[in-house]
Design a protein around this motif. Sequence first.
Motif, mmCIF file in Angstrom:
data_model
loop_
_atom_site.group_PDB
_atom_site.id
_atom_site.type_symbol
_atom_site.label_atom_id
_atom_site.label_comp_id
_atom_site.label_asym_id
_atom_site.label_seq_id
_atom_site.Cartn_x
_atom_site.Cartn_y
_atom_site.Cartn_z
ATOM 1 N N GLN A 26 0.837 -1.195 0.000
ATOM 2 C CA GLN A 26 0.000 0.000 0.000
ATOM 3 C C GLN A 26 0.879 1.254 0.000
ATOM 4 O O GLN A 26 1.948 1.289 0.599
ATOM 5 C CB GLN A 26 -0.933 0.007 1.206
ATOM 6 N N SER A 27 0.392 2.294 -0.653
ATOM 7 C CA SER A 27 1.201 3.503 -0.850
ATOM 8 C C SER A 27 1.655 4.126 0.465
ATOM 9 O O SER A 27 2.810 4.549 0.593
ATOM 10 C CB SER A 27 0.409 4.531 -1.662
ATOM 11 N N GLN A 72 7.571 -1.019 -5.935
ATOM 12 C CA GLN A 72 6.450 -0.075 -5.920
ATOM 13 C C GLN A 72 6.138 0.481 -7.310
ATOM 14 O O GLN A 72 5.729 -0.281 -8.182
ATOM 15 C CB GLN A 72 6.732 1.055 -4.916
ATOM 16 N N HIS A 73 6.360 1.772 -7.582
ATOM 17 C CA HIS A 73 5.980 2.340 -8.873
ATOM 18 C C HIS A 73 6.858 1.814 -10.008
ATOM 19 O O HIS A 73 6.448 1.844 -11.184
ATOM 20 C CB HIS A 73 6.058 3.871 -8.828
ATOM 21 N N ARG A 77 10.016 3.939 3.121
ATOM 22 C CA ARG A 77 11.118 4.632 2.462
ATOM 23 C C ARG A 77 11.709 5.735 3.331
ATOM 24 O O ARG A 77 12.884 6.082 3.191
ATOM 25 C CB ARG A 77 10.649 5.238 1.131
ATOM 26 N N ARG A 78 10.922 6.283 4.244
ATOM 27 C CA ARG A 78 11.432 7.313 5.155
ATOM 28 C C ARG A 78 12.400 6.719 6.174
ATOM 29 O O ARG A 78 13.292 7.404 6.660
ATOM 30 C CB ARG A 78 10.275 8.003 5.882
ATOM 31 N N PHE A 114 20.048 -1.998 -1.260
ATOM 32 C CA PHE A 114 19.275 -3.024 -1.936
ATOM 33 C C PHE A 114 18.097 -3.404 -1.052
ATOM 34 O O PHE A 114 18.144 -3.246 0.171
ATOM 35 C CB PHE A 114 20.112 -4.281 -2.208
ATOM 36 N N PHE A 115 17.055 -3.942 -1.652
ATOM 37 C CA PHE A 115 15.855 -4.318 -0.906
ATOM 38 C C PHE A 115 15.738 -5.827 -0.781
ATOM 39 O O PHE A 115 15.336 -6.341 0.246
ATOM 40 C CB PHE A 115 14.628 -3.751 -1.623
ATOM 41 N N GLY A 116 16.081 -6.552 -1.832
ATOM 42 C CA GLY A 116 15.958 -8.009 -1.817
ATOM 43 C C GLY A 116 16.960 -8.654 -0.875
ATOM 44 O O GLY A 116 18.140 -8.286 -0.851
ATOM 45 N N LEU A 117 16.507 -9.633 -0.106
ATOM 46 C CA LEU A 117 17.372 -10.270 0.886
ATOM 47 C C LEU A 117 18.572 -10.943 0.228
ATOM 48 O O LEU A 117 19.687 -10.895 0.759
ATOM 49 C CB LEU A 117 16.569 -11.290 1.692
ATOM 50 N N ALA A 118 18.370 -11.568 -0.920
ATOM 51 C CA ALA A 118 19.493 -12.220 -1.594
ATOM 52 C C ALA A 118 20.562 -11.198 -1.974
ATOM 53 O O ALA A 118 21.765 -11.442 -1.810
ATOM 54 C CB ALA A 118 18.995 -12.957 -2.837
ATOM 55 N N ASN A 119 20.149 -10.043 -2.461
ATOM 56 C CA ASN A 119 21.108 -8.992 -2.793
ATOM 57 C C ASN A 119 21.811 -8.455 -1.552
ATOM 58 O O ASN A 119 23.011 -8.154 -1.575
ATOM 59 C CB ASN A 119 20.405 -7.844 -3.521
ATOM 60 N N LEU A 120 21.068 -8.322 -0.463
ATOM 61 C CA LEU A 120 21.660 -7.823 0.780
ATOM 62 C C LEU A 120 22.760 -8.748 1.286
ATOM 63 O O LEU A 120 23.829 -8.288 1.693
ATOM 64 C CB LEU A 120 20.570 -7.674 1.851
ATOM 65 N N VAL A 121 22.491 -10.043 1.277
ATOM 66 C CA VAL A 121 23.499 -10.997 1.741
ATOM 67 C C VAL A 121 24.688 -11.021 0.786
ATOM 68 O O VAL A 121 25.848 -11.103 1.221
ATOM 69 C CB VAL A 121 22.885 -12.403 1.893
#
Length: 384
Positions: free
Chosen positions: A291-292, A324-325, A299-300, A306-313
């Motif tokens: 939801q927006s 989102q958009h 985001r605040r 990065f957002f994806g867990l695989a990318n974070l690790v």
Amino acid sequence: MAEPKILVVAGEASGDQHGADLVAALRQRRPGLQVLALGGERLRQAGARVEFDLVSHAVIGITEALRKLGSFLRALRCARDLLRRERPDAVVLIDLPDLNFRIGAMAKALGIPVVYYISPQIWAWRRGRINTLRRLVDRMLVILPFEEAIYREAGIPVAFVGNPLVDQVKLETDPQEERRRLLAGAAGPLVALLPGSRSQEIEFILPAMAEAGRRLTERFPGCRLILPLARTVSEARVAGLLTAARCPAVLVRERPFAARAAADLAIVSSGTATLETALLGTPQLIVYRMQSVSYWLARRFVKLDFFGLANLVAGERVAPEFLQHEYTAEAVFAAAVRLLTDSAAAQAQRRAWDDLRKHLGGPGVAERAAGEILDFLSAKKNPS
């Protein structure tokens, strides 16, 4: 000597599974161990006495949580009554910070030790919560390698026990055999759609995913789509959304890991599923939408590259992310075509996922976590 008694608190499908594996490992070493729980069916099957079903009340986002405030308050009352009545030797909290911080505070007020297994993601947002954890937690057991240094520097007793997915992500059959079965003579490619394990995720994420999938079948006439079905979502609702998008994805109920490993590409809702997919070595695109208002608030406060867990690790943007958009059928379709037609890009992801596995610890995670908890209980009972 009386066997110890613990209270385990785990919400959502993944937490319920992690809790169940932990309880099984604990009872393997101490068969008489008493386990109370706020959790779900997996914990119940592992032998815990589940007093409140948290899994069926799982939500995402702040506005969604407000609608389930009554369930949240009932869970707190249940925990308070259990702690006062049963006086467990320890409380084991699994993720779920909004609820577990409060339950941890209740336990500490009663002099009951607190172990936190699977840390809340303080490295992502609200870093100041580490001060709360310092007051609440007697022992922290983390499952991501970079978390150990964060807690050690904060003065919180911590151990990295490895990631439970290393044990849980097991191939049910040979992926090549599964691939032949799923393609059923078609030329391919084989694409897996993973829209999430919660009803809200399905509503927000599946429509664009299904539309992108339909476009892939038009772009590649031999393309086959599969959707491994999470046990926590409505099959009828998923089928309805696929039909509305005219998406010919086949629902997969058996051998979900082998099916995903057999795929040329997976389009994955951000979360645990991205790390599962990485462990299977399958190239992926990571997507998410909520939801927006929830996204604006996130985001605040969330400060991540990065957002994806695989990318974070992995520590880098191995898999493209669409949030989102930016998450549209057009964008995902275009990125999917690139990965399906650029063998070098797909192979680069596979190599990165091979490297990632080395950082997640070896098998036996639940057993190591159980050993830490039992050693902690023994030290509490017999201080030197």
